[in-house]
Design a protein around this motif. Sequence first.
Motif, PDB file in Angstrom:
ATOM      1  N   THR A 221       1.041  -1.277  -0.010  1.00 43.29           N
ATOM      2  CA  THR A 221      -0.606  -0.088   0.001  1.00 43.29           C
ATOM      3  C   THR A 221       1.092   0.757  -0.162  1.00 43.29           C
ATOM      4  N   ASP A 222       2.149   1.039   0.507  1.00 40.68           N
ATOM      5  CA  ASP A 222       2.966   2.077   0.093  1.00 40.68           C
ATOM      6  C   ASP A 222       2.467   2.876   1.588  1.00 40.68           C
ATOM      7  N   SER A 223       2.751   2.417   2.517  1.00 42.62           N
ATOM      8  CA  SER A 223       1.674   3.234   3.352  1.00 42.62           C
ATOM      9  C   SER A 223       3.214   4.336   4.065  1.00 42.62           C
ATOM     10  N   VAL A 224       3.439   5.258   4.212  1.00 44.60           N
ATOM     11  CA  VAL A 224       4.410   6.112   4.848  1.00 44.60           C
ATOM     12  C   VAL A 224       3.729   6.552   6.387  1.00 44.60           C
ATOM     13  N   SER A 225       4.856   6.547   7.372  1.00 42.82           N
ATOM     14  CA  SER A 225       5.123   6.495   8.559  1.00 42.82           C
ATOM     15  C   SER A 225       6.053   6.587   8.293  1.00 42.82           C
ATOM     16  N   LEU A 226       6.017   7.838  10.105  1.00 39.55           N
ATOM     17  CA  LEU A 226       7.271   8.338  11.538  1.00 39.55           C
ATOM     18  C   LEU A 226       7.447   7.684  12.277  1.00 39.55           C
ATOM     19  N   ALA A 227       8.731   7.130  13.122  1.00 41.10           N
ATOM     20  CA  ALA A 227       8.932   6.455  14.525  1.00 41.10           C
ATOM     21  C   ALA A 227       9.989   6.775  14.861  1.00 41.10           C
ATOM     22  N   VAL A 228      10.422   7.306  15.831  1.00 38.72           N
ATOM     23  CA  VAL A 228      11.366   8.205  16.475  1.00 38.72           C
ATOM     24  C   VAL A 228      12.076   6.693  15.908  1.00 38.72           C
ATOM     25  N   ALA A 229      13.845   7.821  15.869  1.00 41.32           N
ATOM     26  CA  ALA A 229      14.631   6.501  16.174  1.00 41.32           C
ATOM     27  C   ALA A 229      15.021   5.867  18.031  1.00 41.32           C
ATOM     28  N   GLU A 230      15.362   4.954  17.279  1.00 46.12           N
ATOM     29  CA  GLU A 230      15.689   4.496  19.340  1.00 46.12           C
ATOM     30  C   GLU A 230      16.954   4.180  18.990  1.00 46.12           C
ATOM     31  N   ALA A 231      17.911   4.295  20.364  1.00 45.31           N
ATOM     32  CA  ALA A 231      19.211   4.674  20.690  1.00 45.31           C
ATOM     33  C   ALA A 231      20.019   3.050  19.675  1.00 45.31           C
ATOM     34  N   ASP A 232      19.825   1.847  19.833  1.00 43.27           N
ATOM     35  CA  ASP A 232      19.876   1.066  19.010  1.00 43.27           C
ATOM     36  C   ASP A 232      20.356   1.251  17.287  1.00 43.27           C
ATOM     37  N   ASP A 233      19.087   2.052  17.133  1.00 40.48           N
ATOM     38  CA  ASP A 233      19.305   1.894  15.788  1.00 40.48           C
ATOM     39  C   ASP A 233      20.382   2.904  15.393  1.00 40.48           C
ATOM     40  N   LEU A 234      20.014   4.201  15.532  1.00 35.78           N
ATOM     41  CA  LEU A 234      21.253   5.073  15.583  1.00 35.78           C
ATOM     42  C   LEU A 234      22.754   4.356  14.501  1.00 35.78           C
ATOM     43  N   PRO A 235      23.366   3.826  15.105  1.00 38.17           N
ATOM     44  CA  PRO A 235      24.586   2.925  13.969  1.00 38.17           C
ATOM     45  C   PRO A 235      24.073   2.582  12.900  1.00 38.17           C
ATOM     46  N   ALA A 236      23.055   2.334  12.635  1.00 36.90           N
ATOM     47  CA  ALA A 236      22.524   1.764  11.578  1.00 36.90           C
ATOM     48  C   ALA A 236      21.973   2.808  10.466  1.00 36.90           C
ATOM     49  N   LEU A 237      21.336   3.272  11.757  1.00 39.76           N
ATOM     50  CA  LEU A 237      20.193   4.890  10.110  1.00 39.76           C
ATOM     51  C   LEU A 237      22.522   5.893   9.523  1.00 39.76           C
ATOM     52  N   LYS A 238      22.720   5.927  10.280  1.00 41.83           N
ATOM     53  CA  LYS A 238      23.635   6.866  10.240  1.00 41.83           C
ATOM     54  C   LYS A 238      24.808   6.426   8.809  1.00 41.83           C
ATOM     55  N   ARG A 239      24.693   5.341   9.035  1.00 42.64           N
ATOM     56  CA  ARG A 239      25.362   4.154   7.852  1.00 42.64           C
ATOM     57  C   ARG A 239      24.066   4.500   6.672  1.00 42.64           C
ATOM     58  N   GLU A 240      22.926   4.118   7.105  1.00 42.84           N
ATOM     59  CA  GLU A 240      22.065   4.043   5.794  1.00 42.84           C
ATOM     60  C   GLU A 240      22.019   5.413   5.071  1.00 42.84           C
ATOM     61  N   LEU A 241      22.245   6.492   5.780  1.00 36.85           N
ATOM     62  CA  LEU A 241      21.705   8.185   5.496  1.00 36.85           C
ATOM     63  C   LEU A 241      23.811   8.309   4.912  1.00 36.85           C
ATOM     64  N   GLN A 242      24.412   7.741   5.477  1.00 44.21           N
ATOM     65  CA  GLN A 242      25.297   8.120   4.445  1.00 44.21           C
ATOM     66  C   GLN A 242      26.129   6.836   3.170  1.00 44.21           C
ATOM     67  N   ASP A 243      25.835   5.841   3.317  1.00 42.52           N
ATOM     68  CA  ASP A 243      25.000   5.262   2.007  1.00 42.52           C
ATOM     69  C   ASP A 243      24.601   6.048   1.015  1.00 42.52           C
ATOM     70  N   ALA A 244      22.822   7.138   1.296  1.00 37.58           N
ATOM     71  CA  ALA A 244      22.409   7.395   0.607  1.00 37.58           C
ATOM     72  C   ALA A 244      23.092   8.730   0.104  1.00 37.58           C
ATOM     73  N   PHE A 245      23.609   9.168   1.300  1.00 31.97           N
ATOM     74  CA  PHE A 245      24.525  10.524   0.461  1.00 31.97           C
ATOM     75  C   PHE A 245      26.285  10.345  -0.444  1.00 31.97           C
ATOM     76  N   ALA A 246      26.069   9.284  -0.077  1.00 34.37           N
ATOM     77  CA  ALA A 246      27.700   8.334  -1.074  1.00 34.37           C
ATOM     78  C   ALA A 246      26.762   8.333  -2.722  1.00 34.37           C
ATOM     79  N   VAL A 247      25.321   7.507  -3.058  1.00 35.56           N
ATOM     80  CA  VAL A 247      25.470   7.983  -4.044  1.00 35.56           C
ATOM     81  C   VAL A 247      25.010   8.947  -5.051  1.00 35.56           C
TER      82      VAL A 247
END
Length: 179
Positions: free
Chosen positions: A3-29
């Motif tokens: 359905t491509d339902s988009v939502s938001l959630a507050v990032a959990e502290a233990d998810d921040l390292p993965a989120l940072k890597r994903e962001l850096q990968d997206a910017f690298a493109v």
Amino acid sequence: MTTDSVSLAVAEADDLPALKRELQDAFAVAVIAEFGDLPDGPIPSDSELDESMSAPGAEVLRILCDGRKIGGAVVAIDRETHRNSLDLFFLSSPDRGRGLGLKAWKAIERRYPETRVWITHTPYFEKRNIHFYVNKCGFRIVAFFSDRHPDPHGPAPSGLPDDGEAFMFEKIMGEAEGT
């Protein structure tokens, strides 16, 4: 069928390292597409991301599509002036070009209905971002930062081979989009 339902959630502290890597990968493109290679180290750097994520009023959000993590955002919320900033925003590469970014932006707007003005920045070479913010989200370009007109709020992410040239965008809430 999704359905491509988009939502938001507050990032959990233990998810921040993965989120940072994903962001850096997206910017690298985008950097590789424009300049052919990445400079030394990730962009933005880990220290720049830590600074943004721990700034006063910062909220780190996960962007979800049908419950699956597809990106993230860092916003800075000023509860007194209601002049808020979209500091970082990304979708993973496989999820781009499907309208999910606009759905995510609309979810951010709904999450902060008291916002009077949104501010964001993007490097000058990021044509996709410029198109997205101006033509899809209703922002206006209000400044161009360069060596002749530096950003008074601080330097652009370090390491880019473009001398930090960037656009600043503003969206005044309540104005008709596309005008």
